[in-house]
Design an enzyme around this catalytic site. Structure first.
Site, PDB file in Angstrom:
ATOM      1  N   HIS A 246       0.845  -1.204   0.000  1.00 35.55           N
ATOM      2  CA  HIS A 246       0.000   0.000   0.000  1.00 35.55           C
ATOM      3  C   HIS A 246       0.884   1.259   0.000  1.00 35.55           C
ATOM      4  O   HIS A 246       0.616   2.212  -0.730  1.00 35.55           O
ATOM      5  CB  HIS A 246      -0.862   0.062   1.274  1.00 35.55           C
TER       6      HIS A 246
ATOM      7  N   LYS B  49     -17.032  -6.477   8.583  1.00 31.74           N
ATOM      8  CA  LYS B  49     -15.855  -7.247   8.155  1.00 31.74           C
ATOM      9  C   LYS B  49     -15.025  -7.724   9.344  1.00 31.74           C
ATOM     10  O   LYS B  49     -13.999  -8.380   9.168  1.00 31.74           O
ATOM     11  CB  LYS B  49     -14.976  -6.382   7.238  1.00 31.74           C
TER      12      LYS B  49
ATOM     13  N   ARG C 235      -2.185  -6.326  -8.135  1.00 32.70           N
ATOM     14  CA  ARG C 235      -1.018  -7.162  -7.886  1.00 32.70           C
ATOM     15  C   ARG C 235      -0.891  -8.270  -8.916  1.00 32.70           C
ATOM     16  O   ARG C 235       0.106  -8.429  -9.580  1.00 32.70           O
ATOM     17  CB  ARG C 235      -1.081  -7.768  -6.485  1.00 32.70           C
TER      18      ARG C 235
ATOM     19  N   SER D 190      -3.113  -7.724   3.243  1.00 33.21           N
ATOM     20  CA  SER D 190      -3.367  -7.534   4.676  1.00 33.21           C
ATOM     21  C   SER D 190      -3.791  -8.859   5.305  1.00 33.21           C
ATOM     22  O   SER D 190      -3.397  -9.184   6.432  1.00 33.21           O
ATOM     23  CB  SER D 190      -4.464  -6.491   4.886  1.00 33.21           C
TER      24      SER D 190
END
Ligand code: PNS
Length: 160
Positions: free
Chosen positions: A22, A46, A91, A129
């Site tokens: 990030h 979440k 990515r 993450s």
């Protein structure tokens, strides 16, 4: 330069936690816009590891500049802050489908919004993450994948 003519880009995400991929995207796109606003999604459903306030505070410490949280639709937040560009990191091919859907949905919701994709440094192409948290809490070493400040915060957190 007036607020109206400023090219403001929004880099939205969960950032739970922010990792070096990030940060690499932030560094790369900062020179491309008049202002880059990092927008942290407020979504308690979440079940995040770090509260939205912790995430905003950590990102502010690391990158400075404008860091805000938002809830609801991203395009509505963009309207509120006067931004037309969404920045996202891409990515691998596996990211593509989700990103493609989001970009087109956001465009449908607001045709003035454009999404710009940035490739992170190769070293971080596999970093997410989710994996950072998993590896850390299973006893693996994530040094070098997250900033030291995040490493400290991870170490201070009991295993879930
Ligand atoms: O880091 P993430 O979790 O991949 O980021 C996803 C994010 C925050 C960019 C996305 O979930 C989002 O924009 N959420 C806000 C709600 C919204 O606008 N949904 C419709 C977009 S398709």
């Amino acid at each position: 330069m007036s607020e109206l003519s400023k090219r403001i880009a929004v880099y939205p995400g969960s950032f739970d936690p922010i990792h070096n991929g990030h940060l690499d995207i932030i560094e790369r796109c900062r020179p491309l816009f008049d202002e880059l606003l990092v927008a942290v999604l407020y979504n308690e459903e979440k079940k995040p590891m770090f509260s939205v306030d912790e995430r905003v505070e950590t990102i502010r410490e690391l990158v400075g500049g404008r860091v805000e949280s938002f809830s609801g639709l991203l395009v509505d937040f963009m309207d509120r802050v006067g931004a037309r560009v969404v920045v996202r990191g891409l990515r691998a091919v596996s990211d593509f489908e989700y990103e493609f859907q989001m970009a087109l949905m956001n465009r449908r919701l607001n045709p003035r919004v454009e999404t710009v994709y940035m490739m992170p440094k190769e070293d971080y192409i596999y970093v997410s993450s989710r994996l950072v948290k998993e590896v850390h809490f299973l006893g693996g070493d994530v040094t070098g994948l997250v900033p030291d400040r995040v490493l400290e915060r991870l170490r201070a957190r009991p295993r879930p």
